[in-house]
Design a protein around this motif. Structure first.
Motif, PDB file in Angstrom:
ATOM      1  N   VAL A 142       0.990  -1.299  -0.128  1.00 14.92           N
ATOM      2  CA  VAL A 142       0.023  -0.091   0.080  1.00 14.92           C
ATOM      3  C   VAL A 142       0.983   1.313   0.107  1.00 14.92           C
ATOM      4  CG1 VAL A 142      -1.627   1.209   1.183  1.00 14.92           C
ATOM      5  CG2 VAL A 142      -1.751  -1.174   1.302  1.00 14.92           C
ATOM      6  N   PHE A 143       0.663   1.979  -0.800  1.00 13.39           N
ATOM      7  CA  PHE A 143       1.338   3.304  -0.873  1.00 13.39           C
ATOM      8  C   PHE A 143       0.592   4.681  -0.286  1.00 13.39           C
ATOM      9  CE2 PHE A 143       3.414   0.944  -4.497  1.00 13.39           C
ATOM     10  CZ  PHE A 143       4.771   0.954  -4.219  1.00 13.39           C
ATOM     11  N   ARG A 144       1.331   5.273   0.375  1.00 13.37           N
ATOM     12  CA  ARG A 144       0.432   6.512   0.963  1.00 13.37           C
ATOM     13  C   ARG A 144       0.604   7.604  -0.212  1.00 13.37           C
ATOM     14  NH1 ARG A 144      -2.353   4.866   3.836  1.00 13.37           N
ATOM     15  NH2 ARG A 144      -1.813   3.286   5.700  1.00 13.37           N
ATOM     16  N   LEU A 145      -0.594   8.227  -0.450  1.00 11.80           N
ATOM     17  CA  LEU A 145      -0.723   9.202  -1.415  1.00 11.80           C
ATOM     18  C   LEU A 145      -0.577  10.449  -0.825  1.00 11.80           C
ATOM     19  CD1 LEU A 145      -3.720   8.063  -3.725  1.00 11.80           C
ATOM     20  CD2 LEU A 145      -1.130   7.668  -4.155  1.00 11.80           C
ATOM     21  N   PRO A 146       0.155  11.560  -1.688  1.00 14.77           N
ATOM     22  CA  PRO A 146       0.412  12.875  -1.223  1.00 14.77           C
ATOM     23  C   PRO A 146      -1.134  13.501  -0.720  1.00 14.77           C
ATOM     24  CG  PRO A 146       1.637  12.815  -3.079  1.00 14.77           C
ATOM     25  CD  PRO A 146       0.556  11.429  -3.088  1.00 14.77           C
ATOM     26  N   SER A 147      -2.124  13.009  -1.310  1.00 13.54           N
ATOM     27  CA  SER A 147      -3.317  13.666  -1.025  1.00 13.54           C
ATOM     28  C   SER A 147      -4.003  13.061   0.173  1.00 13.54           C
ATOM     29  CB  SER A 147      -4.425  13.520  -2.172  1.00 13.54           C
ATOM     30  OG  SER A 147      -4.304  12.033  -2.493  1.00 13.54           O
ATOM     31  N   GLY A 148      -3.241  12.001   0.909  1.00 19.55           N
ATOM     32  CA  GLY A 148      -3.686  11.615   2.208  1.00 19.55           C
ATOM     33  C   GLY A 148      -4.286  10.200   2.109  1.00 19.55           C
ATOM     34  N   GLY A 149      -4.962   9.913   0.750  1.00 22.13           N
ATOM     35  CA  GLY A 149      -5.422   8.616   0.739  1.00 22.13           C
ATOM     36  C   GLY A 149      -4.270   7.421   0.564  1.00 22.13           C
ATOM     37  N   SER A 150      -4.741   6.535   0.100  1.00 22.45           N
ATOM     38  CA  SER A 150      -3.497   5.352  -0.157  1.00 22.45           C
ATOM     39  C   SER A 150      -3.972   4.399  -1.199  1.00 22.45           C
ATOM     40  CB  SER A 150      -3.710   4.295   1.112  1.00 22.45           C
ATOM     41  OG  SER A 150      -4.898   3.928   1.284  1.00 22.45           O
ATOM     42  N   TYR A 151      -2.874   3.904  -1.718  1.00 17.26           N
ATOM     43  CA  TYR A 151      -2.997   3.237  -3.165  1.00 17.26           C
ATOM     44  C   TYR A 151      -2.639   1.905  -2.800  1.00 17.26           C
ATOM     45  CZ  TYR A 151      -2.386   1.862  -7.820  1.00 17.26           C
ATOM     46  OH  TYR A 151      -2.318   1.224  -9.262  1.00 17.26           O
ATOM     47  N   VAL A 152      -3.612   0.878  -3.273  1.00 19.03           N
ATOM     48  CA  VAL A 152      -3.085  -0.572  -3.021  1.00 19.03           C
ATOM     49  C   VAL A 152      -2.576  -1.187  -4.198  1.00 19.03           C
ATOM     50  CG1 VAL A 152      -3.911  -2.726  -2.235  1.00 19.03           C
ATOM     51  CG2 VAL A 152      -4.873  -0.811  -1.261  1.00 19.03           C
ATOM     52  N   ALA A 153      -1.180  -1.318  -4.440  1.00 17.92           N
ATOM     53  CA  ALA A 153      -0.708  -1.686  -5.600  1.00 17.92           C
ATOM     54  C   ALA A 153      -0.521  -3.131  -5.605  1.00 17.92           C
ATOM     55  CB  ALA A 153       0.841  -1.292  -5.557  1.00 17.92           C
ATOM     56  N   LEU A 154      -0.243  -4.156  -4.771  1.00 15.85           N
ATOM     57  CA  LEU A 154      -0.344  -5.265  -4.689  1.00 15.85           C
ATOM     58  C   LEU A 154      -1.268  -5.721  -3.621  1.00 15.85           C
ATOM     59  CD1 LEU A 154       3.495  -5.750  -5.202  1.00 15.85           C
ATOM     60  CD2 LEU A 154       1.953  -6.340  -6.975  1.00 15.85           C
ATOM     61  N   ARG A 155      -2.015  -6.778  -3.861  1.00 16.19           N
ATOM     62  CA  ARG A 155      -3.036  -7.365  -2.987  1.00 16.19           C
ATOM     63  C   ARG A 155      -2.721  -9.106  -2.950  1.00 16.19           C
ATOM     64  NH1 ARG A 155      -5.770  -5.537   0.858  1.00 16.19           N
ATOM     65  NH2 ARG A 155      -7.172  -4.490  -0.154  1.00 16.19           N
ATOM     66  N   ASN A 156      -2.396  -9.412  -1.645  1.00 11.87           N
ATOM     67  CA  ASN A 156      -2.274 -10.784  -1.407  1.00 11.87           C
ATOM     68  C   ASN A 156      -1.683 -11.746  -2.455  1.00 11.87           C
ATOM     69  OD1 ASN A 156      -2.905 -12.775   0.372  1.00 11.87           O
ATOM     70  ND2 ASN A 156      -4.895 -13.273  -0.558  1.00 11.87           N
ATOM     71  N   ILE A 157      -0.208 -11.252  -2.808  1.00 11.09           N
ATOM     72  CA  ILE A 157       0.348 -12.027  -3.648  1.00 11.09           C
ATOM     73  C   ILE A 157       1.044 -13.203  -3.042  1.00 11.09           C
ATOM     74  CG2 ILE A 157       2.582 -11.909  -5.286  1.00 11.09           C
ATOM     75  CD1 ILE A 157       0.604  -9.898  -6.156  1.00 11.09           C
TER      76      ILE A 157
ATOM     77  N   ARG B  60       7.802 -20.934 -15.577  1.00 11.94           N
ATOM     78  CA  ARG B  60       6.431 -20.643 -15.208  1.00 11.94           C
ATOM     79  C   ARG B  60       6.492 -19.006 -15.513  1.00 11.94           C
ATOM     80  NH1 ARG B  60       4.444 -21.656  -9.434  1.00 11.94           N
ATOM     81  NH2 ARG B  60       6.588 -21.365  -9.077  1.00 11.94           N
ATOM     82  N   VAL B  61       5.275 -18.774 -16.239  1.00 11.80           N
ATOM     83  CA  VAL B  61       4.928 -17.309 -16.300  1.00 11.80           C
ATOM     84  C   VAL B  61       3.761 -16.968 -15.307  1.00 11.80           C
ATOM     85  CG1 VAL B  61       4.215 -15.608 -18.104  1.00 11.80           C
ATOM     86  CG2 VAL B  61       5.586 -17.552 -18.696  1.00 11.80           C
ATOM     87  N   VAL B  62       4.150 -15.959 -14.591  1.00 14.14           N
ATOM     88  CA  VAL B  62       3.244 -15.524 -13.690  1.00 14.14           C
ATOM     89  C   VAL B  62       2.436 -13.922 -14.142  1.00 14.14           C
ATOM     90  CG1 VAL B  62       2.688 -14.378 -11.142  1.00 14.14           C
ATOM     91  CG2 VAL B  62       4.481 -16.537 -11.842  1.00 14.14           C
ATOM     92  N   LEU B  63       1.396 -14.119 -14.475  1.00 11.34           N
ATOM     93  CA  LEU B  63       0.268 -13.013 -15.108  1.00 11.34           C
ATOM     94  C   LEU B  63      -0.199 -12.257 -13.899  1.00 11.34           C
ATOM     95  CD1 LEU B  63      -1.163 -15.132 -17.851  1.00 11.34           C
ATOM     96  CD2 LEU B  63       0.918 -13.494 -18.278  1.00 11.34           C
ATOM     97  N   LEU B  64       0.095 -10.996 -13.845  1.00  9.39           N
ATOM     98  CA  LEU B  64      -0.421 -10.128 -12.814  1.00  9.39           C
ATOM     99  C   LEU B  64      -1.582  -9.390 -13.394  1.00  9.39           C
ATOM    100  CD1 LEU B  64       2.631  -8.858 -11.053  1.00  9.39           C
ATOM    101  CD2 LEU B  64       1.013 -10.393 -10.270  1.00  9.39           C
ATOM    102  N   THR B  65      -2.608  -9.249 -12.613  1.00 13.26           N
ATOM    103  CA  THR B  65      -3.722  -8.158 -13.101  1.00 13.26           C
ATOM    104  C   THR B  65      -3.317  -6.861 -13.071  1.00 13.26           C
ATOM    105  OG1 THR B  65      -4.611  -8.434 -10.923  1.00 13.26           O
ATOM    106  CG2 THR B  65      -5.597 -10.077 -12.283  1.00 13.26           C
ATOM    107  N   ASN B  66      -3.991  -5.889 -13.504  1.00  9.22           N
ATOM    108  CA  ASN B  66      -3.877  -4.547 -13.534  1.00  9.22           C
ATOM    109  C   ASN B  66      -3.988  -4.082 -12.137  1.00  9.22           C
ATOM    110  OD1 ASN B  66      -3.509  -4.409 -16.266  1.00  9.22           O
ATOM    111  ND2 ASN B  66      -5.641  -3.691 -16.529  1.00  9.22           N
ATOM    112  N   GLY B  67      -3.549  -3.099 -11.794  1.00  7.16           N
ATOM    113  CA  GLY B  67      -3.779  -2.383 -10.435  1.00  7.16           C
ATOM    114  C   GLY B  67      -4.673  -1.568 -10.610  1.00  7.16           C
ATOM    115  N   PRO B  68      -5.242  -0.964  -9.628  1.00  6.13           N
ATOM    116  CA  PRO B  68      -4.706  -1.135  -8.158  1.00  6.13           C
ATOM    117  C   PRO B  68      -5.090  -2.534  -7.839  1.00  6.13           C
ATOM    118  CG  PRO B  68      -6.661   0.222  -8.317  1.00  6.13           C
ATOM    119  CD  PRO B  68      -6.269  -0.082  -9.615  1.00  6.13           C
ATOM    120  N   GLU B  69      -4.731  -3.094  -6.611  1.00  4.87           N
ATOM    121  CA  GLU B  69      -5.025  -4.183  -6.129  1.00  4.87           C
ATOM    122  C   GLU B  69      -4.428  -5.570  -7.121  1.00  4.87           C
ATOM    123  OE1 GLU B  69      -8.226  -5.111  -3.616  1.00  4.87           O
ATOM    124  OE2 GLU B  69      -8.530  -3.010  -2.969  1.00  4.87           O
ATOM    125  N   ALA B  70      -3.266  -5.324  -7.575  1.00  7.64           N
ATOM    126  CA  ALA B  70      -2.941  -6.385  -8.503  1.00  7.64           C
ATOM    127  C   ALA B  70      -2.781  -7.519  -7.884  1.00  7.64           C
ATOM    128  CB  ALA B  70      -1.469  -5.790  -9.078  1.00  7.64           C
TER     129      ALA B  70
END
Lengths: 666, 283
Positions: free
Chosen positions: A13-28, A208-218
């Motif tokens: 999870v990245f903190r955003l300057p605006s105060g919110g947060s961005y979940v980049a990766l979820r449960n990898i 093996r090729v690991v395919l990640l979905t789009n962010g957020p919550e990739a």
């Protein structure tokens, strides 16, 4: 035994300057074995580089962690050396000094002479002897990346991390470096994780090729095993029968992700009109002769006639893509191979059961088994002959192509082989190849034969690559082939739409089976956005007599593509039961103890009946009788377990209660 | 055959000669425009100052009045009555001491605040304020503190030159590409190796741009400071000349100051060329 590298439920999870947060990766979660080469593939911004940095220790995850040989990674270290995207060589040091900096620091305990030897060895390994005294600015991008790889390998990392290592290089240099890398990796048995955009690169290098979905919550969308044996070289990989299948699977995934991105921007709401709940439908189809009812319904206005005014036909790359499209609700409905609704409902290939219903059989027959021409010259005419050839050449693996595990092609091909005494899993190797790629694979000698629908058999015959050893009329005349499939919850949500769809397609089926219309349909099918095959390949069996490529006179097969006559369209249950016995026979799904319930749920004779009545067509289910096969066996629908037990060649059959409602509650 | 060879070699020789000639030609061509500009400047100056009630001397008068000083820069009559060489040397030695101190301390502090974020946050506002204080404003304070004129002058040089060096060094350290730091982290480079193999080479172009600004400022400051503190030095020489109305000597000293300033600037440039890695040169 625990894995070499264990990525344990990472959230970032990245903190955003605006105060919110961005979940980049979820449960990898990912486990990597020693010596494995794993690629991370996904669209830009999906967090694959972040994941790599977390493994490197350059970045701490918000949740979870990474274990290397059981120990948690807390900081960067030379045991996880990274090859950076922009090389990251120190510009003020020469090639040799750059490598020596790493070696001297990491291997400080070794004597100076040995360290020098390691540096020189790695300079030679990447072929940079000439440039050893040069600075990074004096050498090309490809050479710089070779230095970076040499620097990374010289310190013998346990884990080699590559962040788009060849992204900035031209195609030729990239190819050369990939071959060098694969050679080095195979020699040193290095464990590697690579981030890349290049699908071919991933397939060439990876286990093996690991395919990640789009962010957020990739998250990890899919993991593709690349079963191409090592050592590999490019030609061997490209010519491997699975290569294009794997490749199209990855591209399919990436395209899905791209579309998902667009869809998020503009969600398609159901448009209710004409007394129907939804008139904007997305229907999936595969380019085959028997997609004709869908094409006809669209082009001849049957959809519009029944109020479905905004139907789009979506040409899908593979049956797997069709299944995925229905599961993710990208598609409202689709042309499916006959076993697919049952297999999806029962749950197969490790997926949870997903109830799918079918209320219409779209086509019967239309498949054939094609073998490479040389088998004909060797005198192969029957499955028994084929067995004799296979047994004579035990060191050669005969690979046969089919289109989907739950398709009639797979089941009939297996049935035909088993009838000839060939075990379809042990004596030969069956592999999934999308229909349009069959001929190319046969031509390159990757496969010995295949079972597929038209026009892909006639094409091989006309190009003199293969011959048709059996049509499905020879195995089980009148078998169901393609069905209409929708999700059960979709059918419950849009009942009137479902009936309208069945009505439109039923009329289209009737239209297709009128031989006076066939020339016109042929013209539609040969259009590039439908089948796109030249008409001469589509004609045999559909209009013209069928040629098998065996020198015998072309045969008139009026029932080869059967869309309407002889009670084609009713999804009656006996056939479904036979399919379930075959799915269980080959270990694809368990055989449900509650098979009566499953059949009632999946094969919606009631919806079909309603549609047929509204059209004023005869509403009768075919007789509930036994099915007779070419080898003389008879399938008795009252005792499927006995039938299963009587089969000689089979896998371990699981018979269990399949509860689909419990999972539905989610 | 021989004839041909002869002819060939002659031709080559000829072309080489013409090459040299054209080289000289190019050099002299470059010198022509400034020479013309200088001549025009001198003529205009002469014309402006040729009227009988002119307050400043023209170039000819300046040259004739200061001829003694020009031809003999090495005389020493004791006290402040020394040749221009000694005057300039005295100024340069003050600059050398002050500037060296500024460089050593400036680079050290710059690296410190560049690497330690909290230090940067704490000290940067203070530095930003102090940096804008004019050099001479420090002089009374340093005189009060140090009680002696010479150390005070050196302090003024130091305090003038140190700010650009600190700030540029800090920026240089902060601007080290993350990639290099990642390499250092992954390899777990020792502090010493990190300093010499990564930090210093990466920051050195910035350090030198700080040093270059610093040398210019310190030479500016020394002339002003010396005017106030007296003693031997080019600054006081100018002030002394003004007090005794020797305007020509002021003009001569100004010319010398300008030339020395230019040479100092070029010297730092030259050193930076030797030290800064080829790949790190900034456009």
């Amino acid at each position: 035994m625990s894995a070499f590298v264990e990525v344990d439920h990472i959230d970032q999870v990245f903190r955003l300057p605006s105060g919110g947060s961005y979940v980049a990766l979820r449960n990898i979660e990912l486990k990597i074995q020693k010596g494995e080469f794993v690629s991370l593939v996904g669209h830009s911004g999906c967090g694959k580089s972040t994941l790599l940095n977390i493994v490197a220790g350059l970045h701490r995850p918000t949740q979870g962690g990474v274990l290397l040989e059981g120990r948690e990674i807390k900081q960067p270290g030379p045991d996880r050396m990274m090859v950076f995207q922009n090389y990251s060589l120190l510009p003020w040091l020469t090639v040799r000094e750059n490598i020596a900096l790493a070696v001297d620091e990491v291997m400080a305990s070794r004597p100076r002479g040995e360290r020098r030897g390691i540096v020189e060895h790695h300079i030679d390994m990447v072929g940079l002897r000439q440039a050893a005294e040069q600075r990074p600015s004096q050498i090309s991008g490809g050479m710089k990346q070779r230095v970076a790889i040499a620097r990374a390998l010289a310190i013998r990392p346990k884990l080699l991390l590559l962040d788009e290592p060849f992204g900035a290089l031209d195609a030729l240099t990239r190819g050369g470096l990939q071959e060098q890398l694969i050679k080095i990796c195979e020699e040193t048995h290095a464990t590697c994780i690579m981030v890349t955009h290049d699908v071919d690169e991933a397939l060439f290098l990876s286990d093996r090729v690991v395919l990640l979905t789009n962010g957020p919550e990739a998250h990890i969308g899919q993991i593709i095993e690349v079963t191409i044996p090592r050592p590999r070289d490019r030609m061997k990989v490209v010519n491997h029968p699975n290569y294009y299948g794997l490749r199209s699977e990855i591209f399919y995934f990436l395209n899905q992700q791209k579309r998902a991105k667009k869809r998020k921007a503009k969600p398609t709401a159901a448009i209710a009109r004409n007394g129907l709940e939804k008139v904007n439908l997305e229907l999936g189809f595969i380019p085959l002769t028997d997609c004709a009812p869908l094409v006809v319904a669209k082009e001849m206005g049957f959809f519009t006639k029944h109020g479905l005014e905004e139907v789009t036909l979506s040409r899908e790359p593979s049956w797997k893509a069709v299944a995925e499209g229905i599961a993710t609700q990208r598609l409202d409905a689709a042309q499916m191979v006959a076993g697919m609704p049952l297999a999806l409902t029962l749950g197969f290939e490790g997926k949870a059961p997903l109830p799918i219903v079918t209320a219409l059989v779209l086509a019967r027959n239309g498949n054939a088994i094609t073998l490479a021409k040389h088998f004909y010259d060797e005198g192969v005419r029957t499955p028994q002959d084929f067995r004799a050839v296979v047994m004579q050449t035990p060191d050669k693996v005969h690979t046969l192509g089919m289109v989907h595990a739950a398709s009639m092609h797979n089941l009939m091909l297996r049935y035909w082989l088993a009838a000839g005494g060939v075990d379809p899993d042990r004596d030969v190797n069956l592999t999934v190849i999308p229909p349009p790629q069959m001929v190319a694979n046969l031509q390159s000698g990757n496969i010995s034969g295949y079972c597929v629908g038209e026009p892909w058999n006639s094409r091989a015959v006309q190009e003199n690559l293969g011959f048709v050893i059996a049509t499905d009329l020879d195995i089980w005349a009148g078998h169901l082939e393609k069905v209409l499939g929708v999700r059960e919850d979709w059918a419950e949500k849009y009942p009137q739409t479902h009936i309208a769809l069945v009505k439109a397609l039923l009329e289209a089926c009737e239209y297709c089976d009128d031989y006076r219309n066939r020339e016109e349909i042929l013209e539609l099918l040969s259009r590039p956005h439908y089948v796109g095959s030249p008409p001469q390949y589509l004609r045999p069996g559909f209009i013209d007599p069928y040629t098998r490529g065996t020198g015998t006179a072309p045969q008139t097969l009026p029932r080869y593509n059967q869309f309407y006559v002889d009670k084609t369209n009713c999804p009656y249950r006996v056939e479904g039961l036979w399919i379930m016995t075959q799915l269980a026979r080959w270990g694809i799904t368990p055989f449900p103890k509650n098979w009566i319930e499953i059949l009632d749920r999946v094969r919606r004779v009631d919806v079909f009946g309603e549609a047929a009545r509204e059209l004023g067509l005869l509403d009768i289910e075919p007789d509930r009788g036994p099915i007779h096969f070419f080898d003389g066996t008879v399938f008795d629908p009252d005792d499927p377990i006995h039938y299963l037990n009587s089969l000689k060649i089979k896998r371990d059959i699981r018979i269990e209660e399949v509860l689909i409602d419990a999972l539905e509650a989610v | 055959m021989t004839a041909e060879l002869d002819q060939g070699s002659k031709r080559r020789a000829a072309s080489r000669r013409s090459g040299i000639l054209s080289g000289i030609g190019k050099q002299s061509q470059k010198l022509v425009p400034p020479a013309i500009a200088l001549a025009i400047f001198l003529v205009v100056w002469q014309l402006l100052c040729s009227s009988p009630d002119a307050t400043l001397p023209g170039p000819i008068q300046t040259l004739s009045e200061t001829w003694e000083l020009i031809i003999d820069p090495f005389f020493d009559n004791g006290g402040t009555d020394k040749g221009l060489f000694w005057q300039i040397l005295a100024s340069l030695s003050r600059v050398a001491i002050g500037y060296t101190l500024a460089a050593v301390i400036g680079i050290a502090v710059g690296i410190l605040i560049g690497t330690v974020k909290i230090m940067y946050q704490a000290l940067d506002p203070i530095f930003q304020v102090l940096r804008t204080v004019p050099p001479l404003a420090w002089l009374p304070l340093s005189l009060a503190a140090l009680q002696q004129s010479n150390p005070s002058a050196i302090f003024v040089i130091f305090i003038t030159a140190v700010w650009p060096i600190i700030i540029n060094t800090a920026v240089g350290v902060q601007q080290i590409p993350q990639d290099y730091n990642n390499v250092a982290k992954v390899l777990r480079l020792s502090r010493q190796k990190y300093f010499f193999k990564i930090l210093l080479p990466a920051a050195v172009p910035y350090i030198f741009s700080g040093l270059k600004i610093g040398i210019g400022l310190s030479w500016l400051a020394i002339v002003a400071a010396e005017m106030l503190i007296g003693g031997v030095g080019i600054g006081f020489f100018i002030w002394d000349a003004w007090n005794s109305s020797r305007i020509s000597e002021i003009i001569l000293a100004i010319i010398y100051v300008g030339i020395i300033g230019l040479l100092l600037d070029r010297l730092v440039d030259y050193v930076s060329k030797l030290v800064v890695p080829e790949e790190q040169k900034q456009g």
